[in-house]
Write a protein that holds these residues in place. Sequence first.
Motif, mmCIF file in Angstrom:
data_model
loop_
_atom_site.group_PDB
_atom_site.id
_atom_site.type_symbol
_atom_site.label_atom_id
_atom_site.label_comp_id
_atom_site.label_asym_id
_atom_site.label_seq_id
_atom_site.Cartn_x
_atom_site.Cartn_y
_atom_site.Cartn_z
ATOM 1 N N SER A 1 0.833 -1.197 0.000
ATOM 2 C CA SER A 1 0.000 0.000 0.000
ATOM 3 C C SER A 1 0.870 1.250 0.000
ATOM 4 O O SER A 1 2.066 1.199 0.293
ATOM 5 C CB SER A 1 -0.903 0.004 1.239
ATOM 6 N N ALA A 2 0.244 2.379 -0.334
ATOM 7 C CA ALA A 2 0.967 3.650 -0.316
ATOM 8 C C ALA A 2 1.495 3.947 1.080
ATOM 9 O O ALA A 2 2.594 4.486 1.246
ATOM 10 C CB ALA A 2 0.047 4.769 -0.800
ATOM 11 N N LYS A 3 0.741 3.582 2.110
ATOM 12 C CA LYS A 3 1.168 3.823 3.483
ATOM 13 C C LYS A 3 2.439 3.043 3.809
ATOM 14 O O LYS A 3 3.327 3.521 4.510
ATOM 15 C CB LYS A 3 0.039 3.432 4.445
ATOM 16 N N ALA A 4 2.528 1.816 3.296
ATOM 17 C CA ALA A 4 3.719 1.004 3.543
ATOM 18 C C ALA A 4 4.957 1.626 2.919
ATOM 19 O O ALA A 4 6.068 1.460 3.420
ATOM 20 C CB ALA A 4 3.510 -0.400 3.009
ATOM 21 N N PHE A 5 4.782 2.331 1.818
ATOM 22 C CA PHE A 5 5.904 2.987 1.155
ATOM 23 C C PHE A 5 6.168 4.386 1.723
ATOM 24 O O PHE A 5 7.148 5.027 1.350
ATOM 25 C CB PHE A 5 5.624 3.115 -0.349
ATOM 26 N N GLY A 6 5.278 4.874 2.559
ATOM 27 C CA GLY A 6 5.419 6.229 3.075
ATOM 28 C C GLY A 6 5.113 7.285 2.045
ATOM 29 O O GLY A 6 5.685 8.376 2.068
ATOM 30 N N LEU A 7 4.207 6.962 1.097
ATOM 31 C CA LEU A 7 3.870 7.875 0.009
ATOM 32 C C LEU A 7 2.360 8.055 -0.061
ATOM 33 O O LEU A 7 1.590 7.278 0.505
ATOM 34 C CB LEU A 7 4.367 7.313 -1.328
ATOM 35 N N THR A 8 1.939 9.086 -0.780
ATOM 36 C CA THR A 8 0.526 9.236 -1.081
ATOM 37 C C THR A 8 0.155 8.256 -2.195
ATOM 38 O O THR A 8 1.026 7.831 -2.969
ATOM 39 C CB THR A 8 0.206 10.664 -1.530
ATOM 40 N N PRO A 9 -1.123 7.887 -2.305
ATOM 41 C CA PRO A 9 -1.506 6.968 -3.386
ATOM 42 C C PRO A 9 -1.133 7.473 -4.767
ATOM 43 O O PRO A 9 -0.681 6.699 -5.618
ATOM 44 C CB PRO A 9 -3.032 6.859 -3.213
ATOM 45 N N SER A 10 -1.294 8.770 -5.016
ATOM 46 C CA SER A 10 -0.960 9.308 -6.338
ATOM 47 C C SER A 10 0.540 9.259 -6.589
ATOM 48 O O SER A 10 0.988 8.974 -7.710
ATOM 49 C CB SER A 10 -1.475 10.744 -6.473
ATOM 50 N N ALA A 11 1.346 9.526 -5.550
ATOM 51 C CA ALA A 11 2.806 9.477 -5.723
ATOM 52 C C ALA A 11 3.267 8.049 -6.014
ATOM 53 O O ALA A 11 4.128 7.821 -6.870
ATOM 54 C CB ALA A 11 3.499 10.014 -4.479
ATOM 55 N N LEU A 12 2.702 7.079 -5.292
ATOM 56 C CA LEU A 12 3.074 5.686 -5.542
ATOM 57 C C LEU A 12 2.628 5.248 -6.929
ATOM 58 O O LEU A 12 3.364 4.548 -7.643
ATOM 59 C CB LEU A 12 2.444 4.781 -4.483
ATOM 60 N N ALA A 13 1.434 5.679 -7.357
ATOM 61 C CA ALA A 13 0.970 5.352 -8.705
ATOM 62 C C ALA A 13 1.887 5.970 -9.760
ATOM 63 O O ALA A 13 2.179 5.347 -10.786
ATOM 64 C CB ALA A 13 -0.460 5.845 -8.899
ATOM 65 N N GLY A 14 2.359 7.190 -9.504
ATOM 66 C CA GLY A 14 3.284 7.826 -10.439
ATOM 67 C C GLY A 14 4.586 7.072 -10.557
ATOM 68 O O GLY A 14 5.136 6.920 -11.661
#
Length: 361
Positions: A49-62
Amino acid sequence: MAARLLPDGRRERYREEWSADLRDAPAAGISSTQLVSGAFGVVLRTPRSAKAFGLTPSALAGRRLRWSVAWIAAATALALGSLFTRPFLAGGPIGGTPAVDLVVVALVGCVGLIWLAAATHGLLAASGPALRWGGTLCVAVVAVPALAVVAVAVMPMMMLGGMFAGVATFVFAWGLPADADPERRRTWPGLPARLGTRVTALVGALVVLGGAALAVAHILVWNPSAKVPGLTVPEIYAQMAARSEPAGDAVIWAVVWGATWVPLGLLFLATAIFGNRGPLRRLDARRVARAALVALIGIGFTQWVAGFSMGMSVADAFAVSGGDSALSGLLLTAAATVAGVIVALRVLPPASVAAAPSATG
């Protein structure tokens, strides 16, 4: 490989732990196979998940979208390499038959589609399961014909832009704004800067100027000689003129194309002499290395545009094929293919997320 598949913030921690485990495993009576299988088990259980990466969902999708572009670009480089080397090798640079080439290109492209699906799935994480999985499947399915259309358009695009590839690379290398943070420039993905700016720039100048000169010589000398063995180049040109296929315009076309790469080579040469200061301040070692690789791709994959007129004239005058026959064409294509894969998988992907994730959910 298991460590590379983990989120960036967890990678170093697990790499150190697993390396120590592998070192101490024999004394503990544990097989390395058990440790490796356990490592991949951790990979499969790690949250994505984005939370696991420490990112927002849009940033992780990018980030995932950039990985998708990287793998699709690698597939494109391999496909072009296979296409242009087919006159020399049955089935292209990967060997075997054309079907083998197609399978390898398709597999690499599928990795890009998987990343695209992952990006879509992440963006729809807040939606219901039906919309999330349905939207992901829809994007993956639609992407296949869309990429096919783009593939069909590649050749016309190369035909239109092939004569300006050198100028475009020069403009981007010199004028593209650089990140103000020197540390970010050093850590941004790409080639390492171990050689230093001046040595890298000197190598880049040799690659660009030497590659362009090699391509022009291939178009005007070596390829005609390979197509019409037994005749010297002046004799080939004389017979072409006698058969109403004069080489004058084709020579001008090839020389002009080669000249468009000279400004980039001189820019690198100036950087090698003066360093990246003043108007050359943006040309650090990484930018020079990346621009040189892009130039190698452009030279190898667009030299056929510059040689199209000469190839057709020779083909019409001597009733031979219009493709490459000299080994210099194979070398140019092989270099462009390797450079294309390097740029795709070393420059296009996003930078690593330096901070470790703050949560495990």
